[in-house]
Enzyme design. Structure first.
Site, PDB file in Angstrom:
ATOM      1  CG  LEU A  54      -2.088  -0.982   1.116  1.00  0.00           C
ATOM      2  CD1 LEU A  54      -2.908  -0.950   2.392  1.00  0.00           C
ATOM      3  CD2 LEU A  54      -2.974  -0.676  -0.080  1.00  0.00           C
ATOM      4  CB  SER A 295     -11.996 -11.204  10.921  1.00  0.00           C
ATOM      5  OG  SER A 295     -12.493  -9.979  11.379  1.00  0.00           O
ATOM      6  NE  ARG A 342      -6.252  -6.063  16.497  1.00  0.00           N
ATOM      7  CZ  ARG A 342      -5.969  -5.653  15.269  1.00  0.00           C
ATOM      8  NH1 ARG A 342      -4.747  -5.271  14.960  1.00  0.00           N
ATOM      9  NH2 ARG A 342      -6.904  -5.634  14.336  1.00  0.00           N
ATOM     10  CD  GLU A 437       4.131  -4.088   9.283  1.00  0.00           C
ATOM     11  OE1 GLU A 437       3.497  -4.427   8.268  1.00  0.00           O
ATOM     12  OE2 GLU A 437       4.385  -4.874  10.214  1.00  0.00           O
ATOM     13  CG  LEU A 453      -5.462  -1.698   5.576  1.00  0.00           C
ATOM     14  CD1 LEU A 453      -6.777  -2.211   4.993  1.00  0.00           C
ATOM     15  CD2 LEU A 453      -4.304  -2.435   4.932  1.00  0.00           C
TER      16      LEU A 453
END
Lengths: 649, 247
Positions: A54, A295, A342, A437, A453
């Protein structure tokens, strides 16, 4: 053993590119102050872009559209295959299309807080600002985002935020965004503005007169080594999660481009900040080559549990009575339950497995159970929501998640650390820019869902093309030739290294070393780190490095397609990076975001940050393979979002 | 499980290739097909043999890099599954499994199971995009897109560009790949201005790259890991007829 056996302290590092004053106008003012390059002069300037995900794909396309000459490189057989393609969830943008109180400021606030107050406010604010342009850009390219019946874009809430700001394309958002950037890039290739070099790997950075002026690359089909020159070099080479061997990264993802730049003087910041994702499919055996993410949305309806008694772990899930199950997230975090962030969900899973209550092969798994959801909503509704994920799970494990609970375990997913860059995304090597990243800049110690993203595309479409002109305005720089001493030297480094790999002819495969490094990293620099463990890990990694350079066996020749030679170079760099990650983790005697230090926790076992001592980015300078890295601190100032403690109880 | 694999070995683009048989012993049924090859390669390396070269990357069925014909079928026996997601439990102890590269004139073999698929990129270069230079976009909500069009465009856009369609086609045609991109972009209002030139240019590019013609054999859609339907080729043909009648 004192810490100073491992590192030395250096001078602080400053971000000189960032304007001060009101955060809302910093980006506008920086863009205005940045020097421009006259359109007629742009075609005289060449930019090398390494990586086509990206960040790299969008940067290469945008720079070429602007009129620069671009040379693009990727290790895959086509730029369309970069690992951004695997991102599932979505992309955040402060559009406030839901009228739910979202704003640039709120996205900024959430991201700084989510990063556990270890990111730079200026950068994060700019990220939130350009997020809205990204969605416009992608829609114009034909990215098929999910839409509502009225034809407008759909949004969902993601990663525990209170607003719906995530744009998505079913579970394949990364794929669709990447194809948008790839198509824009292919258009520029077709127009002759980008020279595309697929199946080429960057193996060294060329610095001439203190400026990044090129790279040494290996053609992965013929093995030919060439030197490539430019006025600036952009690294968009992704993250380094594969240092753990098992991760959700693609097999080819590697740190080599970034590490070679680090060895040549670019500082590497916060290497220990690793994101571990709680919902991955567990390892099934010693053949395991990678881990697959499921996911995070599954935690909306699935309940996480393990048996209360270790003795029950071998029984089929269905034979364990309700009273003998421990729904540990609901028990420990009653207000967030299964939806805790997370890092917290990951560590809790590790804790119950460490207690011997894990399920599945090797006791490294916890149940994610949909029985209640199926009872409540009916099988059809669950199928409509998660059908594709259930199918994927069944394909990989051979188990039917409608009948028996899924087994999940955390896995390395993303790395927040990376090469240090200033507000212009320029590293400490002039002319070397780092985006996506591969840099360290925007996520602090922890990345929020649907933000990777956003950052990749922000850097590539909107930030870098505006800041690189300030550097290129001084160009074109003096011509570099094959005969220049730094070029000869860089090329020789690459050739000698390849020759060395091929000549060792030992008795262990490259993969066996990679696996062993991964086990050390996962055990001692994974979800929980301690001084004792990290010190031990550094010793183990040093021994492994020694063994690698004496016992590795790389078959074949240099002048051919040789996948083990490619891997050998990457693993050699991962071993050095692994040591630096452990040193970084060792020096940071606090828990923050993805870095949980065992010695720094509250009485009830939660992460304890030390803002008084550690409110800085740790930027490391390379001092030889056997030298001590030097720590340069960039102090972080929080003028807008004041540090507070995250609580999910 | 103990199995045998017969693998296509070809040292280089112009070298002759042949099938070579290897024993793979004690492989877990939970291993993926590529992990089975990994295990075999580890043995080959330690025995001083050349390991099998094969393309792969994400190993989760989305990057489109893996490409093996298993027992005569592109990506192997499991429907809608890339070979990286195929698991050994789909085979039986004692099986003999044939493993070959994609075979098509436009995808020359580089080494063993690795082929050159850059011809796909050339098709995209010819018109597989919407011209929208960075910074020129209007607000994302300026043009609503009917949900059914957006959903259909998405389905077509899920193509991973692996090339199984070409490998399975008796003519080595890339029509399903091209048709998927034509449908994705042609279903969106943003894609209309270039709709005619896109289809004309992309078809020319696929001919130039050496792909064969389409005879509606339908093998492509049968092996497609993303289930791209054959009907999109009809849509492409219809777009093409309209485009050439105007030009």
């Amino acid at each position: 053993m004192s810490a100073n056996d491992f590192w030395a302290d250096g001078e602080p590092v400053f971000d000189k590119a960032a304007p001060d004053g009101p955060v809302e106008t910093r980006w506008e003012r920086r863009k205005f102050a940045a020097k421009l390059v006259n359109p007629a002069n742009r075609r005289k300037l060449t930019v090398i872009v390494v990586g086509t995900g990206l960040a790299g794909g969008s940067a290469a396309a945008t720079l070429a559209e602007a009129g620069y000459r671009v040379k693009s490189y990727c290790y895959q057989d086509s730029p369309r295959r970069a690992h951004s393609i695997a991102a599932q969830g979505g992309i955040n943008a402060a559009k406030n299309y839901r009228n739910d109180g979202d704003s640039v400021y709120r996205l900024f606030y959430d991201t700084v807080k989510g990063g556990d107050f270890r990111a730079r406010e200026s950068n994060v604010y700019r990220l939130a600002q350009v997020s809205v342009n990204i969605i416009d850009q992608c829609v114009a390219q034909g990215v098929p985002f999910a839409r509502e019946y009225g034809g407008l874009l759909d949004n969902r809430s993601f990663g525990g935020t209170q607003v719906s700001r995530t744009f998505y394309a079913r579970g394949q958002t990364g794929q669709q965004l990447l194809l948008g950037a790839y198509q824009a890039l292919e258009r520029q290739i077709g127009l002759g503005n980008v020279e595309m070099n697929a199946r080429h790997e960057m193996l060294e950075l060329i610095i001439v007169d203190g400026k990044a002026r090129g790279i040494v690359v290996r053609d992965m089909v013929t093995g030919e080594i060439t030197t490539e020159f430019a006025d600036a070099v952009v690294l968009a080479s992704g993250g380094y999660g594969n240092v753990f061997f098992l991760s959700t990264n693609a097999k080819g993802c590697n740190v080599t481009a970034a590490w070679r730049a680090h060895r040549k003087g670019a500082l590497f910041a916060n290497p220990c900040y690793t994101q571990i994702h709680p919902t991955c499919i567990p390892e099934s055996g010693s053949h395991q080559s990678k881990l697959t993410l499921m996911s995070e949305s599954l935690r909306n309806d699935g309940r996480v549990w393990v048996p209360k008694n270790a003795a029950d772990c071998q029984k089929p899930a269905g034979e364990i009575a309700e009273a003998d199950r421990d729904y540990y997230l609901e028990r420990i975090y009653p207000s967030f339950g299964n939806l805790v962030p997370r890092d917290i969900a990951s560590r809790a899973a590790k804790n119950v497995c460490d207690e011997g209550r894990g399920v599945g092969p090797g006791g490294l798994g916890v149940y994610l159970d949909f029985a209640d959801a199926i009872n409540r909503l009916g099988r059809k509704a669950v199928e409509a929501k998660y059908g594709n994920l259930f199918e994927m799970y069944e394909r990989i494990t051979g188990e039917d998640p409608y009948a028996t609970p899924m087994r999940i375990y955390p896995a390395v997913h993303y790395t927040m650390g990376g090469l240090w860059v200033d507000y212009d995304l320029q590293s400490t090597v002039p002319g070397l820019f780092v985006i996506g990243e591969a840099n360290f800049s925007d996520h602090g110690a922890n990345r929020l869902g649907a933000s990777a993203l956003m950052q990749g595309l922000a850097d590539g479409y909107f930030v870098l093309p505006n800041t690189i002109s300030n550097y290129l305005a001084a160009g074109p720089f003096p011509k570099v030739t094959e005969a220049d001493a730094p070029v000869v030297e860089a090329r020789k480094l690459v050739e000698d290294r390849i020759e060395k790999f091929l000549s060792i002819d030992g008795d262990r495969t490259v993969d066996s070393f990679h696996r062993e490094l991964g086990q050390i990293m996962w055990e001692y620099c994974g979800m929980e780190r301690t001084e004792e463990g990290l010190t031990k890990a550094i010793g183990l990694i040093r021994a492994l490095k020694e063994e690698f350079w004496t016992r590795v066996k790389v078959p074949g020749k240099g002048e051919e397609l040789n996948q083990n030679l490619e891997k050998a170079g990457r693993v050699a760099d991962f071993i050095e990076l692994g040591e630096l990650m452990c040193i970084d983790a060792l020096h940071r005697r606090e828990s923050c975001g993805g870095h949980f230090r065992g010695e720094s926790q509250t009485p009830d076992g939660e992460a304890l940050r030390h803002d008084d001592e550690f409110s800085y980015a740790a930027a490391w300078e390379y001092f030889g393979a056997d030298g001590r890295p030097v720590l340069h601190k960039e102090d972080l100032n929080f003028e807008y979002v004041h540090p507070s403690t995250r609580s999910y109880k | 499980m103990d199995i045998k694999v017969r693998v296509w070995r070809q040292p280089g683009p112009s070298a002759a290739g042949k099938m070579v048989t290897y024993d793979v012993k004690g492989i877990s049924p939970d291993a993926s097909f590529l992990e089975m090859i990994d295990v075999l390669n580890e043995t080959l390396i330690l025995d001083g043999d050349d390991p099998i070269a094969f393309d792969h990357d994400c190993r989760e069925g989305i990057c489109g890099m893996c490409s093996m014909v298993v027992n005569g079928v592109a990506h192997g026996p499991e429907k809608a599954t890339t070979v990286c997601q195929l698991h050994m439990r789909k085979f039986s102890d004692g099986d003999v499994i044939d493993v070959e590269p994609w075979r098509a004139a436009a995808f020359p073999v580089i080494k063993d199971l690795v082929v050159d698929r850059s011809a796909f990129d050339q098709i995209i270069q010819a018109g597989g995009y919407i011209t929208a230079p960075t910074g020129t976009a209007p607000d994302a909500h300026a043009t609503p897109v009917p949900k059914k069009d957006a959903d259909a465009a998405f389905e077509a856009a899920t193509c991973i560009g692996c090339g199984a369609c070409v490998a399975a086609c008796p003519n080595g045609s890339s029509m399903l790949f091209t048709a998927a991109k034509i449908a994705h972009l042609g279903l969106m209002p943003q894609g209309q201005p270039e709709r005619d030139s896109r289809v004309i240019d992309m078809l020319q590019a696929q001919d130039d790259a050496g792909f064969g013609g389409c005879t509606n054999a339908g093998e492509c859609t049968t092996v497609c890991p993303k289930g791209i339907p054959l009907s999109l080729i009809g849509r492409l043909n219809s777009d093409y007829r309209k485009a050439i009648s105007k030009n």
